[in-house]
Design an enzyme around this catalytic site. Structure first.
Site, short mmCIF file in Angstrom:
data_model
loop_
_atom_site.label_atom_id
_atom_site.label_comp_id
_atom_site.label_asym_id
_atom_site.label_seq_id
_atom_site.Cartn_x
_atom_site.Cartn_y
_atom_site.Cartn_z
N HIS A 106 0.82 -1.21 0.00
CA HIS A 106 0.00 0.00 0.00
C HIS A 106 0.85 1.26 0.00
O HIS A 106 0.34 2.36 -0.25
CB HIS A 106 -1.01 -0.01 1.15
CG HIS A 106 -0.46 0.27 2.50
ND1 HIS A 106 -0.29 -0.69 3.46
CD2 HIS A 106 -0.03 1.41 3.06
CE1 HIS A 106 0.21 -0.15 4.56
NE2 HIS A 106 0.37 1.13 4.34
N ASP A 162 0.05 -7.76 1.83
CA ASP A 162 0.51 -6.38 1.76
C ASP A 162 2.05 -6.34 1.76
O ASP A 162 2.70 -6.16 2.79
CB ASP A 162 -0.04 -5.60 2.96
CG ASP A 162 0.16 -4.10 2.83
OD1 ASP A 162 0.60 -3.65 1.76
OD2 ASP A 162 -0.14 -3.38 3.81
N SER A 222 4.10 2.56 8.20
CA SER A 222 3.72 1.51 7.27
C SER A 222 4.92 1.02 6.47
O SER A 222 5.76 1.81 6.04
CB SER A 222 2.65 2.00 6.31
OG SER A 222 1.44 2.21 6.98
#
Length: 262
Positions: free
Chosen positions: A68, A120, A213
């Protein structure tokens, strides 16, 4: 997907991300995490890095992060020129040129689902080899390494306030969080949590947040650490009852994808 995923979209500046800076963290020492890097993202192609994520050097020229962090709003992988990786510093306010690495190729996991955050993961190939020591990626047969109760280490430059507000940190922060059971995480997130591709860590006080992230979830491995997860998503940051969710690198499918790329 829960509200956590929606909040991530703004944080990363590209797709969605669980957080930015470590909530409840302490400053990391110089040289403590040579494989951890900051990922700056120019999602609009205008020469300005408006997005921030983290990642881990897993080979001399290979940088593992979250998918992402690497895709645009149409779920297409951004051009390699969109990324800048900074390694070997704890303060990212103005890193020396020698610590900045451009990217020559970028690939997101084809199994990544932007609505569920399954798989992810993304791999970036640096334009030149980095001098830092890479971080070992967990094998699929090392299940005890990520068993519930295991103390894991999280690091990042993301936001530091519970709930995800506030600025990111110029200085690298670190914190320890225990890995929790799939059952506990399932109670928190119901079907949004996929035990086949995700693992959770939680203590109610420390957490990754917007900007973290793509960064590592690490567990002790001899004198150092081994990489068991990629910071992915969650509901808020350090919110009571809601663990941080990480891509499970010990999952066979995810592990095979990563290992085949460096």
């Amino acid at each position: 997907m829960t509200a956590a995923a929606a909040a991530v979209l703004v944080a990363a500046g590209v797709s969605a991300a669980h957080g930015a800076d470590i909530v409840g963290g302490d400053p990391a020492g110089p040289g403590e995490y040579p494989a951890h890097g900051a990922l700056f993202i120019d999602a609009n192609g205008n020469g300005t890095y408006e997005g921030l994520c983290g990642g881990s050097l897993v080979g001399s020229r290979y940088f593992l992060t979250a998918a992402h962090c690497a895709v645009d709003n149409q779920e297409d992988t951004l051009p390699a020129s969109s990324f800048l990786v900074v390694l070997g510093v704890t303060n990212i306010a103005d890193p020396p040129a020698a610590n900045r690495f451009t990217v020559s190729a970028a690939e997101s996991n084809a199994g990544f689902d932007p609505f569920t955050f399954r798989n992810d993961s993304a791999m970036l190939r640096l334009s030149q080899a980095a001098p830092s020591t890479p971080l070992r990626v967990i094998r699929t047969d090392e299940t005890l390494k990520w068993a519930p109760g295991t103390t894991a280490r999280i690091v990042g430059w993301g936001t530091t306030s519970p709930g995800g507000g506030g600025p990111t940190s110029d200085d690298l922060l670190e914190a320890d969080v225990p890995i929790v059971s799939d059952a506990f995480c399932g109670l928190a997130y119901d079907t949004d949590f996929d035990a086949a591709t995700m693992v959770c860590a939680y203590d109610g006080e420390h957490d990754t947040c917007q900007g973290d992230s793509g960064g590592p979830l690490m567990v002790p491995d001899g004198a150092g650490f081994v990489l068991v997860g990629i910071t992915s998503w969650g509901f808020g940051c350090a919110d009571l009852g809601f663990p941080g969710v990480y891509t499970r690198l010990g999952a066979p499918g995810v592990n095979a994808w990563v290992m085949a790329r460096f």
